[in-house]
Design a protein around this motif. Structure first.
Motif, short mmCIF file in Angstrom:
data_model
loop_
_atom_site.label_atom_id
_atom_site.label_comp_id
_atom_site.label_asym_id
_atom_site.label_seq_id
_atom_site.Cartn_x
_atom_site.Cartn_y
_atom_site.Cartn_z
N ASP A 178 0.82 -1.22 0.00
CA ASP A 178 0.00 0.00 0.00
C ASP A 178 0.85 1.27 0.00
N LEU A 179 2.15 1.12 0.24
CA LEU A 179 3.06 2.27 0.25
C LEU A 179 3.83 2.34 -1.06
N ASP A 180 4.28 1.18 -1.53
CA ASP A 180 5.17 1.11 -2.68
C ASP A 180 4.82 -0.16 -3.45
N THR A 181 4.00 0.02 -4.48
CA THR A 181 3.48 -1.15 -5.20
C THR A 181 4.61 -1.94 -5.88
N GLU A 182 5.77 -1.32 -6.05
CA GLU A 182 6.86 -2.01 -6.75
C GLU A 182 7.85 -2.69 -5.82
N PHE A 183 7.68 -2.48 -4.49
CA PHE A 183 8.66 -3.04 -3.55
C PHE A 183 8.83 -4.54 -3.74
N VAL A 184 7.71 -5.25 -3.75
CA VAL A 184 7.79 -6.72 -3.78
C VAL A 184 8.48 -7.22 -5.06
N SER A 185 8.24 -6.54 -6.19
CA SER A 185 8.89 -7.00 -7.42
C SER A 185 10.36 -6.55 -7.50
N ASN A 186 10.68 -5.46 -6.80
CA ASN A 186 12.07 -4.95 -6.86
C ASN A 186 13.01 -5.57 -5.84
N VAL A 187 12.46 -5.98 -4.69
CA VAL A 187 13.34 -6.35 -3.57
C VAL A 187 14.14 -7.62 -3.89
N GLN A 188 15.42 -7.56 -3.53
CA GLN A 188 16.31 -8.71 -3.72
C GLN A 188 16.73 -9.21 -2.35
N ALA A 189 17.07 -10.48 -2.26
CA ALA A 189 17.55 -11.04 -0.99
C ALA A 189 18.76 -10.24 -0.53
N GLY A 190 18.74 -9.84 0.74
CA GLY A 190 19.86 -9.08 1.28
C GLY A 190 19.69 -7.58 1.25
N ASP A 191 18.58 -7.10 0.68
CA ASP A 191 18.35 -5.66 0.60
C ASP A 191 18.13 -5.05 1.99
N ILE A 192 18.18 -3.72 2.01
CA ILE A 192 18.12 -2.98 3.27
C ILE A 192 17.03 -1.91 3.17
N ILE A 193 16.21 -1.79 4.23
CA ILE A 193 15.23 -0.70 4.30
C ILE A 193 15.82 0.41 5.17
N VAL A 194 15.73 1.64 4.68
CA VAL A 194 16.18 2.80 5.44
C VAL A 194 14.99 3.77 5.53
N ALA A 195 14.67 4.22 6.74
CA ALA A 195 13.49 5.07 6.93
C ALA A 195 13.74 6.11 8.02
N ASP A 196 12.89 7.12 8.04
CA ASP A 196 13.02 8.19 9.05
C ASP A 196 12.45 7.75 10.41
N GLU A 197 11.84 8.68 11.14
CA GLU A 197 11.42 8.39 12.52
C GLU A 197 10.22 7.43 12.58
N ASN A 198 10.14 6.71 13.71
CA ASN A 198 8.92 5.99 14.13
C ASN A 198 8.55 4.86 13.16
N PHE A 199 9.53 4.15 12.66
CA PHE A 199 9.26 3.04 11.75
C PHE A 199 8.49 1.94 12.49
N GLY A 200 7.43 1.44 11.85
CA GLY A 200 6.67 0.33 12.42
C GLY A 200 5.62 0.74 13.43
N CYS A 201 5.15 1.99 13.35
CA CYS A 201 4.14 2.43 14.31
C CYS A 201 2.81 1.74 14.03
N GLY A 202 1.92 1.78 15.02
CA GLY A 202 0.60 1.19 14.84
C GLY A 202 0.49 -0.14 15.55
N SER A 203 -0.06 -1.10 14.86
CA SER A 203 -0.49 -2.34 15.49
C SER A 203 0.69 -3.19 15.95
N SER A 204 0.39 -4.19 16.78
CA SER A 204 1.44 -5.04 17.36
C SER A 204 1.77 -6.21 16.45
N ARG A 205 1.13 -6.29 15.29
CA ARG A 205 1.25 -7.49 14.46
C ARG A 205 2.72 -7.84 14.16
N GLU A 206 3.09 -9.04 14.60
CA GLU A 206 4.44 -9.52 14.34
C GLU A 206 4.57 -9.91 12.88
#
Lengths: 428, 164
Positions: free
Chosen positions: B40-68
């Motif tokens: 819902d944020l980046d429709t191309e992420f799943v097709s672009n991501v390669q094994a070993g890639d890295i996510i870099v983000a600003d503040e408060n990554f992963g806010c909201g629900s507790s879903r593991e």
């Protein structure tokens, strides 16, 4: 003599077997209760099995299927069945089957399962709700919950506390929901990150428990670890006669150190709505009247309690929902549902053309029972308005109190109860 | 632990509803969750991501629900490490408990661009942007959390403790 401590520090210290704790300290605590729902429990149950054969205490593990039950589809049915089978195998006493089930954070306070002074983790982020009763209660993941169910223990980093002092009188029509939206708008969605929040002041002291529960419920929406309200006569009146176990009231000491003390004049708080796509994106309802809506949802762990139903019904009485709006009302527990019938609220909802549902979290998280199509807008008494929260990623959710959601449902756009035409009297 | 991969750079307040939308929470199968990670944020992420890639983000990554399901989906999508200015606290716990590497380093986040190749020495806390040649040092974890991380997560730690 130990150092003066906050209410949060005292509860954590007591459960770690320590005389005192300081913010930042990492401690291992004994838990009073561990809970999970039908989404998070299956992973937690897998974790339990990786560690042990039996839960630490079959009376202190709480399982409430509420997110996708009554089962939404075959996959949800399988998830719910994993929980049910585990309950039978382990002899877990606090399980609530469909028919007894309610939205967990409305159900457990109502049933007297959670109480003041408890240390609780739940694999659901809104576990912070029980802070309104004076418990240190916080959301965690399934692995934390699984380890908690297996061992009765969890690790904590002792948080600093931000104290909110809300003094004065709230204007008529301003509720606990408006108070917490106001606070989140003020400090942001990470304004209380890694911290506990403590809510005090004369506006809290005179607030009924159902509205206090709404405030503590949304502490997580400011990043908070817990949303504590000190025990007082309102708390005691609520818990006496329903608490399953003896409870303990903890209070912040004179001289306790807070990360921050924020004073708020209750008179400055107005009916508030959070615009997409963050709960902190708040505006006065009076400045949101140009937002047309397709749906209104009245319910959830934030606002599905009896007072919420009464407030919505007071607006809907003698009126009908706008023809372009679907209004979905979900009393959060069976007891609330039954009381809605007894008080005539159900007639008001149905006569107003609302759809009334058995308890479920359903639409709040975009699960089912009211999903939005592309570009649709909903006003909801729920707690989150992230991208795609209630359906299509291009749909929008606006968060408000029950009275504002009900008024908006009738108006067809966001608005206040006072914007409505007066109801014609029965004689006419 | 050493990682090296291409960066997927995102903003602040990346919530768990966009990491893995609730409409997919009727399963906990990692492979299936990975197929919808961040859609819902980046429709191309799943097709672009390669094994070993890295996510870099600003503040408060992963806010909201507790879903593991959120760290599970990220890990199963192939991402080895998430670097952010700060993490929402439940996500922070969940990542440590489930063995998804995370690092807090505001300076690195400010300097790293989408598509950069970044290498990470998680034990030393060193983050190097191979594209620009800049290096940064992340906040170290306290010893108690290092114990969980080194054990491979909370479950292995308890298995070891209980001799199971």
């Amino acid at each position: 003599m130990t150092r003066p401590m906050t209410m949060a520090e005292k509860i954590l210290a007591a459960h770690a077997g320590l005389d005192e704790v300081v913010p930042g300290q990492l401690i291992e605590c004994d838990l009073d209760l561990v809970l999970a729902n039908d989404v998070t429990a299956p992973i937690a149950i897998k974790t339990v099995r990786e560690i042990t054969d039996a839960v630490f205490d079959a009376d202190r593990v709480i399982l409430v299927p509420d997110h996708y039950v009554p089962n939404k589809d075959i996959k949800s049915a399988e998830q719910a069945k994993i929980v049910r089978d585990f309950v039978r195998e382990q002899g877990i006493s606090h399980y609530y089957e469909v028919g007894c089930m309610g939205v967990e954070h409305a159900l457990l306070p109502e049933q007297g399962v959670v109480g003041a002074g408890d240390l609780i983790i739940g694999a659901d982020s809104h576990t912070c709700t029980y802070g309104a009763l004076g418990a240190f209660s916080t959301g965690a993941g399934s692995t934390d919950a699984g380890v908690g169910m297996a061992t009765g223990k969890a690790w904590f980093k002792v948080p600093e506390t931000i104290k909110f002092v809300i003094d004065g009188e709230l204007a008529p029509g301003v509720t606990g929901k408006d108070v917490i939206l106001h606070i989140i708008g003020m400090i942001g969605v990470d304004g209380a990150l890694y911290k506990a929040m403590e809510f005090t002041g004369s506006a809290i002291a005179t607030m009924p428990m159902d509205e206090r529960l709404s405030i503590s419920n949304m502490a997580i929406e400011a990043g908070g670890k817990a949303g504590l309200i000190p025990v007082d006569d309102v708390t005691r009146a609520y818990m006496d006669g329903r608490a399953e176990r003896p409870y303990t009231a903890y209070y912040s000491d004179e001289g306790a150190e807070f990360a921050q003390v924020i004073a708020i004049d209750a008179a400055d708080i107005v009916p508030t709505v959070a615009f997409p796509h963050l709960p902190s994106n708040t505006r006065p309802v009076a400045e949101a009247r140009d937002v047309r809506i397709d749906q209104a949802v009245i319910g959830s762990c934030t606002n599905g309690r009896l007072d919420d139903m009464r407030q919505a019904a007071a607006v809907l009485k003698g009126r009908t929902v706008h023809p372009d709006v679907r209004c979905i009302v979900i009393p959060a527990t069976q007891q609330v549902y039954q009381q809605c019938i007894a008080e005539g609220l159900m007639d008001i909802f149905i006569n107003a053309h609302c759809a009334v549902s058995t308890p479920t979290c359903g639409p709040c998280l975009g699960g089912y029972m009211g999903i939005l199509a592309a570009g649709e807008r909903a006003i909801a008494t729920t707690n989150r308005n992230f991208v795609g929260r209630m359906g299509d990623p291009t749909s929008e959710v606006y968060l408000s109190s029950p009275a504002v959601a009900a008024a908006s449902a009738v108006l067809g756009h966001i608005g206040l109860p006072e914007d409505l035409e007066p109801v014609a009297s029965a004689a006419e | 632990m050493q990682f090296k991969g291409t960066v997927h750079r995102y903003g602040r307040d990346i919530d768990t509803d966009v990491i893995i939308p609730a409409r997919y929470l009727n399963t906990s199968d990692p492979a299936e969750l990975a197929r919808h990670c961040l859609e819902d944020l980046d429709t191309e992420f799943v097709s672009n991501v390669q094994a070993g890639d890295i996510i870099v983000a600003d503040e408060n990554f992963g806010c909201g629900s507790s879903r593991e399901h959120a760290p599970i989906a990220i890990k199963a999508a192939g991402v080895d490490v998430v670097i952010a200015k700060s993490f929402a606290r439940i996500f922070y716990r969940n990542a440590i408990n489930t063995g998804l590497a995370i690092m807090e380093c505001p300076e690195a986040v400010d300097a790293i661009s989408n598509g950069d190749v970044v290498s990470v020495d998680a034990d030393a806390g060193i983050i190097t942007d191979e594209t620009t040649g800049e290096s940064f040092t992340a906040q170290p974890f306290p010893p108690f959390l290092m114990e969980i991380i080194n054990a491979g997560g909370l479950v292995p730690r308890w298995q070891k403790k209980l001799g199971k």
